[in-house]
Structures are given as C-alpha cells and as structure tokens.
Design an enzyme around this catalytic site. Structure first.
Site, PDB file in Angstrom:
ATOM      1  N   THR A 129       7.031  -9.522   2.567  1.00 24.34           N
ATOM      2  CA  THR A 129       7.514  -8.483   1.590  1.00 24.34           C
ATOM      3  C   THR A 129       7.860  -7.446   2.354  1.00 24.34           C
ATOM      4  O   THR A 129       6.983  -6.819   3.224  1.00 24.34           O
ATOM      5  CB  THR A 129       6.404  -8.316   0.440  1.00 24.34           C
ATOM      6  N   ASP A 130       8.558  -6.615   1.754  1.00 26.16           N
ATOM      7  CA  ASP A 130       8.928  -5.259   2.465  1.00 26.16           C
ATOM      8  C   ASP A 130       7.757  -4.227   1.952  1.00 26.16           C
ATOM      9  O   ASP A 130       7.732  -2.962   2.699  1.00 26.16           O
ATOM     10  CB  ASP A 130      10.359  -4.491   2.043  1.00 26.16           C
ATOM     11  N   GLU A 131       7.087  -4.721   1.309  1.00 29.65           N
ATOM     12  CA  GLU A 131       6.011  -3.456   0.676  1.00 29.65           C
ATOM     13  C   GLU A 131       4.978  -3.186   1.749  1.00 29.65           C
ATOM     14  O   GLU A 131       4.104  -2.323   1.632  1.00 29.65           O
ATOM     15  CB  GLU A 131       5.047  -3.940  -0.789  1.00 29.65           C
ATOM     16  N   TYR A 154      -2.445  -5.476  -2.633  1.00 32.85           N
ATOM     17  CA  TYR A 154      -1.390  -6.670  -2.485  1.00 32.85           C
ATOM     18  C   TYR A 154      -0.735  -6.449  -1.096  1.00 32.85           C
ATOM     19  O   TYR A 154      -0.766  -7.165  -0.174  1.00 32.85           O
ATOM     20  CB  TYR A 154      -0.521  -6.533  -3.577  1.00 32.85           C
ATOM     21  N   SER A 155      -0.227  -5.477  -0.916  1.00 35.39           N
ATOM     22  CA  SER A 155       0.790  -5.054   0.365  1.00 35.39           C
ATOM     23  C   SER A 155      -0.113  -4.860   1.326  1.00 35.39           C
ATOM     24  O   SER A 155       0.126  -5.486   2.531  1.00 35.39           O
ATOM     25  CB  SER A 155       1.593  -3.911   0.104  1.00 35.39           C
ATOM     26  N   ALA A 156      -1.486  -4.381   1.191  1.00 36.65           N
ATOM     27  CA  ALA A 156      -2.302  -4.354   2.620  1.00 36.65           C
ATOM     28  C   ALA A 156      -2.684  -5.938   2.928  1.00 36.65           C
ATOM     29  O   ALA A 156      -2.685  -6.396   4.038  1.00 36.65           O
ATOM     30  CB  ALA A 156      -3.432  -3.662   2.112  1.00 36.65           C
ATOM     31  N   SER A 157      -3.057  -6.692   1.947  1.00 40.19           N
ATOM     32  CA  SER A 157      -3.266  -8.088   2.165  1.00 40.19           C
ATOM     33  C   SER A 157      -2.012  -8.780   2.910  1.00 40.19           C
ATOM     34  O   SER A 157      -2.168  -9.690   3.778  1.00 40.19           O
ATOM     35  CB  SER A 157      -3.771  -9.097   0.898  1.00 40.19           C
ATOM     36  N   LYS A 158      -0.959  -8.544   2.325  1.00 42.57           N
ATOM     37  CA  LYS A 158       0.303  -9.340   3.015  1.00 42.57           C
ATOM     38  C   LYS A 158       0.398  -8.633   4.529  1.00 42.57           C
ATOM     39  O   LYS A 158       0.931  -9.300   5.451  1.00 42.57           O
ATOM     40  CB  LYS A 158       1.539  -8.786   2.278  1.00 42.57           C
ATOM     41  N   ILE A 210       7.501   1.903 -19.212  1.00 43.27           N
ATOM     42  CA  ILE A 210       8.005   2.271 -17.890  1.00 43.27           C
ATOM     43  C   ILE A 210       7.120   3.181 -17.078  1.00 43.27           C
ATOM     44  O   ILE A 210       6.709   4.160 -17.656  1.00 43.27           O
ATOM     45  CB  ILE A 210       9.399   2.877 -17.931  1.00 43.27           C
TER      46      ILE A 210
END
Ligand code: NAD
Ligand code: TYD
Length: 350
Positions: A129-131, A154-158, A210
């Site tokens: 991911t770009d995250e 999430y993004s740290a695990s990716k 939102i």
C-alpha cells in the site's frame, strides 16, 4: 505455471482471480486464504468451477500449514494479497495485523526460500500500500524513493512486511517484486471501507459518517486497474524493484461522498437532497493521514500500464454492482459486521 494467490477470497484478490483465471487457462491458480470476516466465497462463483482454480483454506501465520500447501502446490509464482487490511480495525485491535501482515509474510518468504533454487525463475510478488509512506501535506506525491513513515498499526505492519520482503531479496537473492498502490474501490469490497459503506448506507437512508471535516484526500483507483497493474509488473517489471500504482485521481472524502450520493440518487431515481442530508461529520480517526497521492511514472514507463477507468466511470460501475448484488451484500453483513459497526461508530457520533 502454478500460481499461488494468497488472500484470493478478499476484495482485491477475488477481483484478480476473476480477471486472470478465465483469461489464462494454461496457468493453475491456487487460492490460499484463511477465510476471515473479510473473505467471501460468493466473490469467486465465476471461477470456482474452472479446472485451473483451486481453494485451500490456510492461515499463513501457521508455518506447518504453509509448508504443507507449498509442498502440495509447488508454486512458481506467489502473489501475496493476504492481510488484515482495515485501518480502523488496526487502531481498535492491532495484534492480528502484526501477526498476519508481518509473521504471515515472513512464513511465506521462508517457504519460498527453502524451496526455490537461485535459477528457478520463480517470483514472490508482494502486494502493498502507499500508506507505508505516511502522510503528504497539501502538495507533492509519493515516489518509490519516498522514505517510509507509516502512521497506523495497519500501515506500520505493511511497512514491516515490505522491508522483510526486500531483505529476502538483498540477503538471500529471493526473486521478489513489490507494488505499493493507492486506495482501491470497486465490486466485492467489504462494506467497512469508505466507498461501499457510503453506498449501502445511502441506499438504506442511514447516516453517512465522515471523519473529521472530510478534507482528507485519497488517490482512488478502480480495483481492476490495480489487478492489471500487478500483472503488468509480474510480466514486465524488474526483479527486486518496487513500483507505485495510482490513478491520478485525488479526491477529498467529502467530495467522494457527494459524488456517491449523486450517483446513487441517479441510479435509483431518488432525491439527491435527501441523500446529501444523511452526511454527518463524526469524531476523527486518530493519526488520520491527511493526503495520499502517487507518482506512477515508473510503472507506466517500464511496464506499459495505464488505468482504464476514470473515477466517474469506476464509481458508476461500483454503484451498479452493489445495486445488483443484494445477495452478496446480505451475506457479508452478518452478525460480525453489525458488531463492527457498533464498535467503530458507537462512540463517534455526538
Ligand atoms: P481484504 O481485507 O478485502 O482481504 C484480505 C484477504 O486476506 C481475505 O480474504 C482474508 O480472509 C485473507 N486473510 C487475512 N488473514 C489471513 C491469514 N492469516 N491467512 C490467510 N489469509 C488471510 O483486503 P484487500 O482490500 O483485498 O487487500 C488485499 C491486499 O492489498 C492487502 O495486502 C492490502 O494491504 C493491499 N492493498 C489494499 C488496498 C485497498 O485499497 N484495499 C490498497 C493497496 C494495497
Ligand atoms: P478507508 O476506506 O478506511 O481507507 P484508508 O483508511 O485505507 O485510506 O478510508 C478512506 C478515507 O475515508 C479515510 O480518509 C478515512 C475516511 N472514512 C470516513 O470518513 N468515514 C468512514 O466511515 C470510513 C470507513 C472512512
């Protein structure tokens, strides 16, 4: 060729299999999936009877099970989609993310390293991911050289999994490629993510929650364009290289929700004003990245990939798909789904 697709019962994996299994009858595809809440076998009805498709229920965090399926399948290509993928879930419960996204990826890499001789011509394709790059300010784009700076569990695990994949290439010479893609939308996406959640809530006249002021920006890509991009990198990308994927389609969340209200109203003959009044600003996500935007020059130039859908055409296709697949929607919105909605949105609205 024997192709192992992990996470093939999830959103992007199922779209990938639906595109490629019928198109490539000379390849044997094996879907290796734990079948978590995010999986839906209803997404695979079009391929499950095809002779070049098989499913194996395997948890990639279980090394013995991973070894057994590798011994059975003897894959020459692994396309690794399997992951816990929802940022909000990672905030409320990060453990599974660390377990599946980091240890699960590690297990697959070990299985490949043990089996693939240096000259085997095999490939481990890691879908990311770009995250991993964190947040942009008002300007600029993510390049393949942008430093990693992930914000959520999430993004740290990716990010961790990307680093381990790269390390296996540099240290052991494992043939790998990595793609980092922006936000996907399209058919068969679990309705915890922004776009399907808003479509289904609008159809049922429920609130459209939102986060913050709705000013966060995401770079949206139609899921089939992502799948074609991955295949183009598998076919034409360079071993050991990373490719960013994005559709040059930056939108603020508030504008995405407005567009969805307009398209849902148009497709169902309802009053757009009534749908727009369902919008509700709710408590922001902690660590909410402001903006993502991708520079996809490398994949365009080196792999000849171009997205086919614009945001407008892709969103209309997506709304039509949710309107004509009520059974799929009913199946995924089980008790577990309702628990999630209560947990995530219960304290958010004022
Ligand atoms: P998803 O949550 O819809 O599907 C994930 C799939 O992985 C499910 O079928 C699930 O059963 C399976 N899975 C989860 N844990 C597993 C385990 N321990 N063992 C085996 N299978 C397991 O996710 P998605 O949106 O389809 O994303 C797929 C991949 O693409 C992920 O790696 C994600 O990080 C990446 N990605 C997603 C997006 C996006 O916008 N959705 C964008 C860029 C990259
Ligand atoms: P999401 O679909 O969860 O993808 P990601 O967090 O991986 O980008 O969210 C997309 C954007 O929409 C993100 O900025 C958070 C926002 N969002 C809302 O405003 N309301 C919601 O109910 C959800 C699920 C997301």
């Amino acid at each position: 060729m024997k192709v192992m697709v992990t996470g093939g019962a999830g959103f992007i994996g199922a779209n990938f299999l639906n595109l490629l299994v019928p198109r490539l009858p000379e390849h044997q595809f094996v879907n290796v999936d734990k079948l978590t809440y995010a999986a839906n076998l209803g997404s695979l009805q079009a391929v499950e009877q095809l002779p070049n498709y098989m499913l194996r229920r395997v948890d990639i965090t279980d090394m013995e099970a991973v070894d057994a399926v590798f011994d059975e399948v003897e894959p020459e290509l692994v396309v690794h989609f399997a992951a816990e993928s929802h940022v909000d879930r990672s905030i409320l419960g990060p453990r599974e993310f660390i377990h599946t996204n980091i240890e699960g990826t590690f297990n697959l890499l070990e299985a490949c390293r043990k089996r693939w001789p240096a000259d085997a011509g095999a490939l481990f394709h890691h879908v990311s991911t770009d995250e991993v790059y964190g947040s942009l300010g008002e300007t600029g784009k993510f390049h393949e050289t942008t430093a990693y700076d992930p914000s959520s569990p999430y993004s740290a695990s990716k990010a961790a999994s990307d680093h381990i994949v790269r390390a296996y290439h540099r240290t052991y010479g494992l043939p790998v490629k990595i793609t980092n893609c922006s936000n996907n939308y399209g058919p068969m996406q679990f309705p915890e993510k922004l776009i399907p959640l808003m479509i289904l809530n609008a159809l049922e006249r429920k609130s459209l929650p939102i986060y913050g002021k709705g000013l966060n920006v995401r770079d949206w890509l139609y899921v089939e364009d992502h799948c074609e991009a991955i295949w183009s990198v598998i076919e034409r990308g360079e071993i050991g290289r990373t490719y960013n994927i994005g559709g040059d389609s930056e939108k603020r969340n508030i504008d995405v929700v407005d567009t969805l209200c307009e398209v849902v109203a148009d497709e169902t003959g309802s009053d757009v004003g009534e749908l727009l009044r369902l919008k509700e600003l709710v408590t922001d996500r902690p660590g909410h990245d402001l903006r993502y935007a991708i520079d996809a020059t490398r994949i365009r130039q080196e792999c000849g990939w171009e997205p086919k859908e614009t945001f407008d055409t892709g969103i209309r296709k997506t709304v039509k798909w949710y309107l004509s697949n009520e059974d799929w929607v009913r199946d995924v919105r089980s008790g577990e789904y309702r628990k999630w909605i209560d947990l995530n949105y219960g304290d958010r609205t004022t």
